[in-house]
Design a protein around this motif. Sequence first.
Motif, short mmCIF file in Angstrom:
data_model
loop_
_atom_site.label_atom_id
_atom_site.label_comp_id
_atom_site.label_asym_id
_atom_site.label_seq_id
_atom_site.Cartn_x
_atom_site.Cartn_y
_atom_site.Cartn_z
N ILE A 208 23.61 30.58 -44.86
CA ILE A 208 23.75 31.93 -44.30
C ILE A 208 23.49 31.90 -42.79
CG2 ILE A 208 22.71 34.25 -44.24
CD1 ILE A 208 22.12 33.86 -47.28
N ALA A 209 22.41 31.19 -42.41
CA ALA A 209 22.05 31.11 -40.99
C ALA A 209 23.16 30.43 -40.20
CB ALA A 209 20.75 30.34 -40.83
N GLU A 210 23.75 29.40 -40.78
CA GLU A 210 24.82 28.70 -40.07
C GLU A 210 26.01 29.63 -39.88
OE1 GLU A 210 25.20 25.27 -42.52
OE2 GLU A 210 23.47 24.34 -41.56
N HIS A 211 26.29 30.43 -40.90
CA HIS A 211 27.39 31.37 -40.81
C HIS A 211 27.11 32.39 -39.70
CE1 HIS A 211 30.86 33.58 -42.09
NE2 HIS A 211 30.15 34.69 -42.12
N GLN A 212 25.88 32.92 -39.69
CA GLN A 212 25.52 33.92 -38.67
C GLN A 212 25.54 33.33 -37.27
OE1 GLN A 212 21.76 35.25 -40.11
NE2 GLN A 212 22.61 36.87 -41.37
N MET A 213 25.18 32.08 -37.16
CA MET A 213 25.12 31.48 -35.82
C MET A 213 26.42 30.75 -35.49
SD MET A 213 21.17 30.16 -35.60
CE MET A 213 21.04 29.18 -37.06
N ASN A 214 27.43 30.91 -36.35
CA ASN A 214 28.71 30.22 -36.17
C ASN A 214 28.53 28.74 -35.94
OD1 ASN A 214 30.21 32.51 -36.31
ND2 ASN A 214 29.89 32.98 -34.15
N SER A 215 27.59 28.15 -36.66
CA SER A 215 27.37 26.73 -36.39
C SER A 215 27.67 25.95 -37.65
CB SER A 215 25.93 26.50 -35.97
OG SER A 215 25.16 26.16 -37.09
N ALA A 216 28.15 24.75 -37.45
CA ALA A 216 28.35 23.88 -38.60
C ALA A 216 27.04 23.15 -38.84
CB ALA A 216 29.45 22.87 -38.29
N SER A 217 26.87 22.61 -40.05
CA SER A 217 25.59 21.99 -40.38
C SER A 217 25.26 20.86 -39.41
CB SER A 217 25.65 21.42 -41.78
OG SER A 217 26.66 20.44 -41.83
N SER A 218 26.29 20.32 -38.77
CA SER A 218 26.05 19.17 -37.90
C SER A 218 25.26 19.54 -36.67
CB SER A 218 27.38 18.59 -37.46
OG SER A 218 28.07 19.56 -36.70
N ARG A 219 25.14 20.86 -36.41
CA ARG A 219 24.57 21.28 -35.15
C ARG A 219 23.05 21.41 -35.15
NH1 ARG A 219 27.76 19.52 -31.95
NH2 ARG A 219 29.90 20.23 -32.04
N SER A 220 22.42 21.35 -36.32
CA SER A 220 20.98 21.57 -36.33
C SER A 220 20.26 20.45 -37.08
CB SER A 220 20.66 22.92 -37.00
OG SER A 220 21.07 22.87 -38.34
#
Length: 454
Positions: A208-220
Motif C-alpha cells: 500500500i505504501a509503495e502504491h501511495q508513494m509511487n515507488s517500486a519495491s526496489s526503491r526502499s
Amino acid sequence: GKRMVKSAVRVCVRTRPTAQFAHNELFIKSETANIDINLKKNPSMGVVNNMRENYSFKFDQILHNSSQETVYQECVSEITRSVVQGFNGTVLVYGQTGAGKTYTMSGGGGDYKTRGCIPRAIQELFQEVSARQDQAFTVRMSYLEIYNESLFDLLSPGGVNTDAGENLLIQEDAQKGTIHVKGLTLAVANTEEEAMNLFFEGETNRAIAEHQMNSASSRSHCVLTLHVESRSRVESADRVLSSKLNMVDLAGSERVSKTQSTGAILREAMYINKSLSFLEQCVIALTDRARDHVPFRQSKLTHYLKDSLGGNCRTTMVANIWGEAAQLEETISTLAFATRMMRVKNDAQVNVKLDAALLVKKYEQEIKELRQELAMHDALSGRNRVKYEPYTDEQRYELAQEVRKYVRGEVEELEFVSVRHVREVLQQFKIICANALEAAASGARPHSAASAAR
C-alpha cells in the motif's frame, strides 16, 4: 557470558534462474564457490578499451539455480537457531532490481514451496522455542521500511502514514551499545501463526505504501526484526537472554544511469545509491585496520544495522545476481561489493541482561528470610534483645551514654550483641575521639573559647 570468536560476515551468491544465461561470459563453479567473468567475447557490451576483461571471485558458497529450501538451510537456518540461544543474527539480501532479493527474503506469491527466508525463519524459530520447555520465551516483531531517508512503521496499528515520514527515531544505548527505534511498533507473537499474520500485515502495508508513494519495491530498504527474550522456568528467572534476528531486504543496487530516471525517481535513486554507498563506505572502513571511525550515522540504514556490521552479531549476506549478458556490469559491481563484505569481522556474544525489578523482588525476599532465620537463631540461643534494624536517635543517645560510662571506667565491659551494635559503638568512639582531638588542638592555642565553653 560465553564469548564468541570473531567471525567474518558469511557471503553466499544466489543466481536467478534464467533461460538467457550468459554462458560465454559468466562461469560458475559451485563446488569451489568461484565465479569467473570474461567480457572480451561480448562486443554488444560496448566494452571500452580501458575496461578490465577478466574478473575472478571466490565466496563462501554459491547457490546456482537453488530451491528456496536450500537457500534457507544453507544461509539462514544456523543463524535462526543461534538467535534462540541468545545471539544476534542478521541476514542481508543485496543485488540489482530483478535479481531476486524480495523473492529470496519474502518468497513467491502464495505457493508454499516458494516461501522465502522470513516465513521459514519464523517457522523454525517457533519450532525451536516449543522444543525448549524449560524456558519461557517472548517473541516480538517489528517491520521497518526506509525510503528516501524516512522511516516507516509497517506494523503501525493505524496503517502506514506515508505523509508524515513518521516520527520514528533511531536511538543508541551507549552503555549497552544496542540500537532501537523509538516509536516503532513491537508486536507480540505468541505462535507461529500470529507471527505469520503480522508478517502478512507488514507485506500488505508495504504494498500500500509503495502504491501511495509511487515507488517500486526496489526503491526502499525493508527490515523485519524478530526480538526474542527468554528466561529459565527452572533456575532463577532474573537472568534474561535477549536477542534479535534482522531480515534485511536492501534496495536495488543498480546504477542510476541505466534506469534513465528523471525527477522524483532520480532523487530516489540518489538516496538509495547514497545509502548503499554509505553501506559500502562503512564496510570499507571496517576492513581498513588504519581507520577507527566507521561512519554508521551517515544514513538511517547503516545506523540501524550498526550491530550487524562489525558488531555483536552473526551476519550472512546473500548477493543476488541476474546472470544475463545485459546485466553483467551490475553483476560485477554486486560481486565486488560482496567480496568486500566477506572481510568484515563480527564479534557475536550471548546477550544476557538482568531484570532489575525481579532482582529487587528477589533481594527483598532474601532479606526477609534472613531476618526470620536470625530471629530463630537468636531465640534458640537465648539472645532476645538483638536488633537488626537501623538505630533510632533515642537508641543512639542511650548507646552514647553507655560508651561514655565505659570510657570513664564506670562499667567493666561492653557486651556486643550484633555486628550492627559493634558498628554503632565504634561510631560513638569516633565521635568521642574527634571531640577530644578538637579540644586538645584548641586548648593548645591561647584565648581559645572552645575549651572554656566545654
